[in-house]
Design a protein around this motif. Structure first.
Motif, PDB file in Angstrom:
ATOM      1  N   GLU A  33      13.323  38.915  -5.811  1.00  0.00           N
ATOM      2  CA  GLU A  33      14.300  40.023  -5.869  1.00  0.00           C
ATOM      3  C   GLU A  33      15.433  39.735  -6.849  1.00  0.00           C
ATOM      4  OE1 GLU A  33      13.551  39.537  -1.591  1.00  0.00           O
ATOM      5  OE2 GLU A  33      14.640  41.428  -1.408  1.00  0.00           O
ATOM      6  N   ALA A  56       0.616  24.176 -16.207  1.00  0.00           N
ATOM      7  CA  ALA A  56       1.537  23.290 -15.476  1.00  0.00           C
ATOM      8  C   ALA A  56       0.880  21.960 -15.114  1.00  0.00           C
ATOM      9  CB  ALA A  56       2.040  24.002 -14.219  1.00  0.00           C
ATOM     10  N   ARG A  75      10.100  31.350 -19.440  1.00  0.00           N
ATOM     11  CA  ARG A  75      10.555  31.339 -18.045  1.00  0.00           C
ATOM     12  C   ARG A  75      12.045  31.025 -17.959  1.00  0.00           C
ATOM     13  NH1 ARG A  75       6.723  27.573 -14.752  1.00  0.00           N
ATOM     14  NH2 ARG A  75       8.304  28.036 -13.187  1.00  0.00           N
ATOM     15  N   GLY A 167      -0.742  17.277 -10.216  1.00  0.00           N
ATOM     16  CA  GLY A 167      -1.255  15.926 -10.474  1.00  0.00           C
ATOM     17  C   GLY A 167      -0.153  14.911 -10.636  1.00  0.00           C
ATOM     18  N   GLU A 168       1.119  15.378 -10.647  1.00  0.00           N
ATOM     19  CA  GLU A 168       2.251  14.453 -10.761  1.00  0.00           C
ATOM     20  C   GLU A 168       2.907  14.259  -9.389  1.00  0.00           C
ATOM     21  OE1 GLU A 168       3.837  14.825 -15.317  1.00  0.00           O
ATOM     22  OE2 GLU A 168       4.699  16.269 -13.883  1.00  0.00           O
ATOM     23  N   GLY A 192       9.153  32.866   1.621  1.00  0.00           N
ATOM     24  CA  GLY A 192       8.715  33.234   0.273  1.00  0.00           C
ATOM     25  C   GLY A 192       7.791  32.239  -0.377  1.00  0.00           C
ATOM     26  N   ILE A 196       0.483  27.090  -0.213  1.00  0.00           N
ATOM     27  CA  ILE A 196      -0.773  26.626  -0.836  1.00  0.00           C
ATOM     28  C   ILE A 196      -0.612  25.264  -1.493  1.00  0.00           C
ATOM     29  CG2 ILE A 196      -2.324  27.073  -2.793  1.00  0.00           C
ATOM     30  CD1 ILE A 196      -2.007  30.025  -2.334  1.00  0.00           C
TER      31      ILE A 196
END
Ligand code: BV8
Length: 245
Positions: A33, A56, A75, A167-168, A192, A196
């Motif tokens: 939002e 990423a 971004r 992976g880090e 929010g 996963i």
């Protein structure tokens, strides 16, 4: 047009009122939002045109440093235009009101700090910081450096965003503090997040296993939903203010 008030179930109100330690985990949904797209929304998600492993990851940066750097610059431009929304502001108020409060975020946009939260555990780093990809130190890019990615002024290696890639390892101190808070929580709010990405996604389950009252705030269901004591189905920007008013 003022929105209809959100009805918060009594057990949630009671749990928050009696909580000694409130712990909150946030994900990209809390910044939606504020105009920052979440990760996994099919059309508008940040990864709509690429898959996460294409961007990423250290391998992606190794293979396509310019593409990855430009994606993060895009971004960053979204973050610069974004302001904390009522959900962020409610969490800053909650920090001031609760006897003990721990805010854990997977977000890299710094909006919780901008909203006034003084202690934020950033599990996945912060997109507005850059670091040397060789030495690891935090570096301000030289504004006159026209390379893409810019180079470290100390050793000449590529700069990279100071975020945790797939992976880090997560920053050990932040992760340990988050795990300790989750196991000590009386109330754990999961806000929010699609629940996963691990090890962050394990935190609400750790809290459950240690007796916390777990509340999910999300317009959609997630793997946590069937296990939570309460699932408040709606946007964080409307539900969180109703919890602190
Ligand atoms: C690691 C930073 C090991 C970069 C990100 C088990 C244990 C450990 C690891 C794994 C494991 N299983 C698998 C793994 C590997 C992997 C992983 O979890 N993969 C997933 C895809 C299965 N994990 C890792 O690689 C982690 N590293 O474990 O390393 C290690 C150990 C020692 C030594 C070496 C290595 C690293 C994970 C971190 C990756 N970095 N981001 C960047 O930002 O570019 S992850 C990325 O996903 C973001 O950080 C994001 O925060 C995170 C989670 O996504 P969400 O925030 O949940 O966002 P999403 O779009 O998915 O969902 C938004 C939700 O909001 C939705 O539910 C939606 O309904 C809701 N919503 C929408 N609008 C609103 C709303 N909710 C409320 N209000 C609204 N208005």
């Amino acid at each position: 047009m003022c929105a209809t008030p959100i009805a918060i179930p009594e057990p949630v109100i009671d749990a928050l009122r009696n909580a000694r330690h409130i712990v909150v985990l946030t994900g990209a949904g809390v910044s939606a939002e504020s105009g920052i797209p979440t990760f996994r929304e099919a059309q508008t998600g940040l990864w709509a045109q690429y898959r996460p492993e294409e961007l990423a990851t250290p391998e992606a940066f190794q293979r396509h440093p310019e593409r990855v750097w430009r994606w993060y610059e895009w971004r960053r431009s979204l973050v610069r235009q974004a302001a904390p929304n009522p959900g962020h502001l409610a969490l800053a108020r909650m920090e001031r009101l609760a006897p003990r409060f721990t805010l854990i975020t997977q977000n890299v946009d710094g909006l919780h700090q901008a909203a006034g939260n003084r202690h934020v555990l950033e599990l996945h780093g912060n997109i507005m910081r850059s670091r040397c990809s060789r030495e690891g130190r935090i570096v301000e890019p030289d504004p006159n450096d026209t390379h893409v990615p810019p180079r470290c002024p100390h050793c000449g290696a590529f700069l990279r965003p100071d975020v945790v890639w797939f992976g880090e390892a997560l920053p050990a101190d932040a992760l340990t503090a988050a795990q300790e808070a989750a196991t000590d929580a009386d109330v754990f709010l999961s806000v929010g997040t699609s629940t996963i990405v691990y090890p962050a996604a394990a935190l609400p389950f750790d809290a459950l296993a240690h007796g916390a009252f777990v509340v999910e705030i999300n317009p959609a269901t997630t793997p946590l939903t069937p296990h939570a004591h309460a699932a408040l189905r709606g946007p964080a920007g409307r539900i969180l203010p109703a919890l602190v008013d």
